[in-house]
Scaffold this motif. Structure first.
Motif, PDB file in Angstrom:
ATOM      1  N   ASP B   5       0.836  -1.100  -0.505  1.00  0.00           N
ATOM      2  CA  ASP B   5       0.000   0.131  -0.007  1.00  0.00           C
ATOM      3  C   ASP B   5       0.552   1.586  -0.438  1.00  0.00           C
ATOM      4  O   ASP B   5       0.435   2.289   0.498  1.00  0.00           O
ATOM      5  CB  ASP B   5      -0.863   0.068   1.560  1.00  0.00           C
ATOM      6  N   ASN B   6       1.967   0.915  -1.094  1.00  0.00           N
ATOM      7  CA  ASN B   6       2.694   2.630  -0.641  1.00  0.00           C
ATOM      8  C   ASN B   6       2.241   3.456  -1.167  1.00  0.00           C
ATOM      9  O   ASN B   6       3.214   4.803  -1.100  1.00  0.00           O
ATOM     10  CB  ASN B   6       4.222   1.615  -1.542  1.00  0.00           C
ATOM     11  N   HIS B 273      12.932  -0.746 -10.370  1.00  0.00           N
ATOM     12  CA  HIS B 273      12.255  -1.935  -9.589  1.00  0.00           C
ATOM     13  C   HIS B 273      10.723  -2.064  -9.187  1.00  0.00           C
ATOM     14  O   HIS B 273      10.545  -3.116  -9.440  1.00  0.00           O
ATOM     15  CB  HIS B 273      13.006  -1.248  -8.593  1.00  0.00           C
ATOM     16  N   GLU B 274       9.976  -1.025  -9.028  1.00  0.00           N
ATOM     17  CA  GLU B 274       8.400  -0.864  -8.543  1.00  0.00           C
ATOM     18  C   GLU B 274       8.065  -1.482  -9.888  1.00  0.00           C
ATOM     19  O   GLU B 274       6.829  -1.978  -9.855  1.00  0.00           O
ATOM     20  CB  GLU B 274       8.116   0.332  -7.935  1.00  0.00           C
ATOM     21  N   PRO B 358       3.729  -1.324  -5.052  1.00  0.00           N
ATOM     22  CA  PRO B 358       5.008  -1.829  -4.142  1.00  0.00           C
ATOM     23  C   PRO B 358       5.530  -0.497  -4.270  1.00  0.00           C
ATOM     24  O   PRO B 358       5.305   0.473  -4.122  1.00  0.00           O
ATOM     25  CB  PRO B 358       5.302  -2.878  -5.078  1.00  0.00           C
ATOM     26  N   GLY B 359       7.096  -1.291  -3.023  1.00  0.00           N
ATOM     27  CA  GLY B 359       7.888   0.198  -3.058  1.00  0.00           C
ATOM     28  C   GLY B 359       9.217  -0.525  -3.044  1.00  0.00           C
ATOM     29  O   GLY B 359       9.339  -0.976  -3.401  1.00  0.00           O
ATOM     30  N   GLU B 366       7.669 -11.273  -2.758  1.00  0.00           N
ATOM     31  CA  GLU B 366       6.128 -10.776  -1.800  1.00  0.00           C
ATOM     32  C   GLU B 366       5.633 -10.972  -2.883  1.00  0.00           C
ATOM     33  O   GLU B 366       4.347 -10.811  -2.467  1.00  0.00           O
ATOM     34  CB  GLU B 366       7.119  -9.693  -1.229  1.00  0.00           C
ATOM     35  N   VAL B 367       5.544 -10.201  -4.102  1.00  0.00           N
ATOM     36  CA  VAL B 367       4.453 -10.810  -5.108  1.00  0.00           C
ATOM     37  C   VAL B 367       3.934 -11.494  -5.694  1.00  0.00           C
ATOM     38  O   VAL B 367       2.703 -12.287  -5.441  1.00  0.00           O
ATOM     39  CB  VAL B 367       5.070 -10.513  -6.503  1.00  0.00           C
ATOM     40  N   ASP B 368       5.176 -12.349  -5.697  1.00  0.00           N
ATOM     41  CA  ASP B 368       4.288 -14.164  -6.185  1.00  0.00           C
ATOM     42  C   ASP B 368       3.557 -14.981  -4.988  1.00  0.00           C
ATOM     43  O   ASP B 368       2.465 -15.285  -4.911  1.00  0.00           O
ATOM     44  CB  ASP B 368       6.577 -15.232  -6.044  1.00  0.00           C
ATOM     45  N   MET B 369       3.970 -14.406  -3.865  1.00  0.00           N
ATOM     46  CA  MET B 369       3.168 -15.154  -2.459  1.00  0.00           C
ATOM     47  C   MET B 369       1.943 -14.260  -2.345  1.00  0.00           C
ATOM     48  O   MET B 369       0.630 -14.601  -2.241  1.00  0.00           O
ATOM     49  CB  MET B 369       3.459 -14.355  -0.839  1.00  0.00           C
TER      50      MET B 369
END
Lengths: 69, 379
Positions: B5-6, B273-274, B358-359, B366-369
């Motif tokens: 929730d960045n 990156h984001e 994302p941040g 974390e995205v895969d999870m």
């Protein structure tokens, strides 16, 4: 030598410029009857003239002002 | 707990931001710009150093860099500071309520009006739409650097050129842009309003109003500034004119540390990156039948977007979807994200969306999870 400046931020900017040129100075709080609250740039470096200081400050748009001493 | 929730506020912050914030709260305890005893001077100097860092980052003069409580306050200062009788504003059709509400309120108060222009993926179309909305009495064009709902970027440089040609003020709501997108006064923007606590990685309760000084603003808040105290008039010089009352001193000092972090890593690397994480999410979510994406960040489209993806889960409204994810340890915001215009644009005014943002510290794992969890959700 004191240069009176209304804004603290402007005084800091001016002090930053002078220090970068090796001129010793400090920002002080000022209060004068009729002139109210303001700030003063106190030049503690005896090797520099008021004219030189004011020319430098003028380059960043800071006016030495008539009330400076 | 995995935080996506960045776009609402970045979390976590860089370690140095916490350290500087804690140190500022403990060590710089005097009121800045008010006194000349050593503690007050040290505090004032620390605030000034942060102001210099922020100013340099946005191509501004330190004195034209004003600390506010957040981006909304900065936008209110800018919009209402320009308003007058019969005023006309132009805003994009993706604006957050931080723009829409002050514009609406100013127009109600001053008997003015405003026109929306449609932001498009095609830069030329967007600029043409904006140009058509400008009237002889238009005072300012206000738009977000990027939508906080669908991430679509506005063409800032081209809109700045348009505003300069038409002699109107160009205000950028950089809440979703500052720190990742190129947002600078050097691009011809007249006023930048930024949140300190988002992609600039400062603490909450910080924001910036940055001006090139070409469009003087009236004040909507007056009070003590530590300067010209003998006068009943608000100072006409910056930043004092807009910094009445004590500022969030520790926050302002720590914001400088956040901006230093961004400058060190570089906005380009953080954005890359984001966006890569957004691409990973979009590719993965696109294969899940129950997920509907509203903006797809893919290799061929990534230049158009800031790192924000809106989606919904079939059979659930966005609030329900984000609650389900929350119960499973994922922090994503659901709802309208305070931007009803953007939802009207994509047809989600009734349902809202779940927002993936994302941040700098988010990871592909974390995205895969999150994707795994989305596959498991049964209606």
């Amino acid at each position: 030598m004191n240069i009176n400046i209304k804004s603290f931020t402007t005084a800091q900017k001016a002090a930053g410029l002078l220090k970068s040129r090796g001129i010793r100075c400090m920002v002080e709080r000022r209060f004068g009857r009729g002139t109210g609250c303001g700030f003063s740039l106190k030049i503690t470096d005896p090797s520099v003239s008021r004219r030189e200081v004011c020319a430098l400050l003028g380059s960043i748009g800071v006016d030495c002002g008539a009330n400076s001493t | 707990m995995i935080y996506f929730d960045n776009a609402a506020t970045t979390f976590p912050k860089p370690r140095n931001v916490y350290r500087v914030f804690q140190n500022a709260a403990a060590e710089f305890g005097a009121n800045p710009g008010r006194s000349s005893y050593p503690l007050a001077v040290r505090t004032s100097e620390a605030v000034y150093r942060s102001r210099e860092v922020c100013a340099d980052f946005f191509g501004a003069m330190p004195e034209n860099t004003i600390f506010t409580l957040n981006c909304t306050q900065a936008l209110n200062f800018a919009i209402k500071g320009l308003a007058h009788k019969g005023v006309h504003f132009v805003i994009s059709d993706m604006e957050h309520n931080a723009v829409l509400r002050p514009v609406h309120s100013a127009c109600e108060f001053f008997g003015g009006s405003y026109t929306l222009f449609e932001s498009d993926e095609d830069v030329e179309i967007t600029v043409k739409n904006a140009a058509r909305a400008i009237r002889p009495n238009t005072r300012a064009l206000i738009c977000c650097a990027a939508s906080n709902v669908i991430g679509l970027c506005n063409p800032i440089k081209q809109l700045a050129e348009l505003c300069a040609r038409r002699g109107i003020c160009f205000i950028v709501d950089a809440a979703q842009g500052a720190g990742v997108l190129p947002v600078s006064l050097k691009d011809g923007i007249n006023i930048i309003c930024a949140a300190g606590h988002k992609s600039l990685y400062g603490p909450m309760g910080t924001g910036l109003l940055i001006t090139d000084g070409k469009f003087p603003l009236k004040t909507i808040i007056e009070g003590g500034t530590g300067s010209m105290s003998e006068s009943v008039q608000q100072p006409d010089f910056l930043p004092d004119r807009f910094e009445s009352g004590t500022i969030n001193t520790a926050g302002a000092i720590a914001l400088g540390a956040g901006v230093e972090y961004v400058r060190k890593i570089t906005p380009e690397r953080i954005l890359s990156h984001e966006l890569s994480l957004c691409e990973r999410f979009c590719v993965g979510a696109g294969k899940i039948g129950s997920v509907r994406l509203y903006n797809e960040i893919l290799p061929e489209s990534r230049k158009l977007f800031a790192p924000v993806v809106s989606f919904n889960i079939e059979g659930m409204d966005s609030a329900q979807g984000s609650s389900v994810l929350g119960e499973r340890g994922f922090c994503l915001r659901g709802g309208l994200h305070c931007a009803p215009l953007a939802h009207k644009k994509i047809g989600t005014l009734e349902t809202g969306t779940i927002r993936f943002s994302p941040g700098a510290f988010s990871t592909p794992q974390e995205v895969d999870m999150l994707l795994q969890e989305l596959k498991r959700i049964k209606i």
